[in-house]
Design an enzyme around this catalytic site. Structure first.
Site, mmCIF file in Angstrom:
data_model
loop_
_atom_site.group_PDB
_atom_site.id
_atom_site.type_symbol
_atom_site.label_atom_id
_atom_site.label_comp_id
_atom_site.label_asym_id
_atom_site.label_seq_id
_atom_site.Cartn_x
_atom_site.Cartn_y
_atom_site.Cartn_z
ATOM 1 N N CYS A 94 0.814 -1.212 0.000
ATOM 2 C CA CYS A 94 0.000 0.000 0.000
ATOM 3 C C CYS A 94 0.850 1.265 0.000
ATOM 4 O O CYS A 94 0.351 2.334 -0.352
ATOM 5 C CB CYS A 94 -0.953 0.009 1.189
ATOM 6 N N HIS A 104 19.030 0.015 1.339
ATOM 7 C CA HIS A 104 17.628 0.412 1.257
ATOM 8 C C HIS A 104 16.711 -0.797 1.478
ATOM 9 O O HIS A 104 15.758 -0.727 2.262
ATOM 10 C CB HIS A 104 17.328 1.045 -0.097
#
Length: 401
Positions: free
Chosen positions: A52, A94
């Site tokens: 999301c 990351h």
């Protein structure tokens, strides 16, 4: 002499968007349902993580332009100047931060680690990954587990759902005896329902199928309502929380009747479930997923420890890659050393003719031990620094000889 093409370092590449780089309107158009994510993973030879709050593609030695073109084809958007890109060690770090929950909208939330695992396993099952990408994601999952236990991030808000409950309580001045209408019967709705009930709210569950709504309502001690009865349920509701996986809005502004009491609506779905125009209705306050809190206040020390773990694991992965990249050069050096040893023994054969079989074996063992000891330090250094210094120092050719 430079390393051969097959041994040159192939950098990790990550391309995508998240809540840090793009507004919700763009993220929801880039969202990839499970099947679409797997198709893209197979096309690019990558792992595709789509949640999301982010859609990101991770691959080795890949083409950023190809990844952008594929995402543009899916969304119909021009992504020039929009996509974030990480390369090499930055891409590794990351991914590890993502798996650890440090890059989440709600830092420390638990669901992202499972989402990373699902994305990796789906790509693995589809044959879209190779040994190095597999190792990258296995190390990322290991990092996420370490951070949650050693840095105590498991004590932070566990999910987007818990933050939605906090937001609802703040907006309504508490949840005791408030009536909450939930759209959706999945895991997010269940987490939300349990959080609301723990605060004293009455929970009504509605879903596209009444059966799934009833099953969730029974598990959480709430009540189920058919989807076609939503208009009636809205009249008595104080709160609406929506978390379906529907690709289009399920509640439009026209469906909400004039109200005598305030209604708070929280949309934690991407793509959005609730019509943005609802925010313009009198008495209605609409929040989307970007309105959730950051969850970091008072936890700075734990976050620093989590960042330390991420850096440590990223360095460990880099060491593994260097060691793996040096393996062909190390093997070539050992082959060359063995050739030299064998040649010198052959040249010395006339002088060794009178040796017994036992004495010959002693000479074999002794010369082998000398070679191994001489090669030990170069082998260790090559694993630390990569293959190129080793090739230059010992004049190893690109064909591995």
């Amino acid at each position: 002499m430079p390393a051969s093409r097959s041994e040159q370092t192939v950098e990790v590449l990550a391309v995508g968007v998240s809540h840090r780089h793009a507004p919700l309107e763009l993220r929801e158009r880039l969202y990839l349902a499970d099947g679409n994510a797997v198709d893209l993973a197979k096309e690019l030879g990558a792992v595709v993580l789509s949640t999301c709050n982010r859609t990101e593609v991770y691959l080795l030695g890949g083409d950023r332009a190809a990844a952008q073109a594929a995402l543009e084809r899916h969304s119909g958007l021009d992504l020039d100047g929009v996509l974030a890109t990480w390369e090499g060690g930055e891409a590794v770090e990351h991914l590890f931060r993502v798996a650890a929950g440090l890059d989440s909208l709600v830092p420390g939330e638990a669901q992202i680690l499972g989402q990373v695992r699902q994305a990796y396993e789906a790509a693995l099952t589809a044959g879209a990954t190779g040994p190095e990408l597999n190792r990258l994601f296995e190390d990322a999952l290991h990092t996420g587990k370490r951070v949650r236990t050693e840095a105590r991030l498991a004590e932070m808000p566990e999910s987007v759902a818990s933050s939605a409950v906090e937001l609802a309580a703040k907006a309504l001045g508490g949840l005791e005896r408030k009536r909450a209408l939930l759209f959706g019967a999945g895991r997010m709705s269940e987490l939300t329902a349990r959080g609301l009930q723990a605060r004293g709210a009455e929970v009504v569950v509605s879903s596209r199928t009444l059966e799934s709504a009833q099953e969730l309502a029974e598990r959480v001690g709430g009540r189920a309502a058919p989807f076609d009865a939503v208009a009636v349920e809205l009249m008595g509701a104080d709160l609406v929380v929506s978390a379906t996986r529907c690709p289009y809005p399920i509640l439009h502004a026209e469906a909400i009747q004039p109200r005598e009491k305030p209604l708070v609506l929280i949309d934690i779905a991407v793509p959005r479930d609730l019509d943005p125009a609802i925010a313009n209705l009198e008495g209605c306050t609409l929040y989307d997923i970007d309105a959730l809190g950051d969850g970091l206040v008072g936890r700075e020390e734990d976050v620093r420890e989590a960042e330390r773990i991420v850096a440590e694991e990223a360095a460990r992965f880099a060491d593994w890659r260097r060691s793996r990249g040096a393996a062909p050069a190390i093997a070539a050096l050992r082959r060359r050393a063995e050739e030299i040893r064998a040649d010198e023994l052959a040249r010395a054969e006339p002088r060794l003719a009178e040796l017994s079989e036992r004495e010959r074996k002693t000479v074999e063992i002794l010369t082998t031990q000398i070679v191994n000891k001489l090669l030990h330090a170069p082998t260790v250094r090559a694993k630390e620094a990569g293959s190129e210094p080793l090739r230059e120092l010992f004049a190893l050719r690109d064909d591995g000889e």
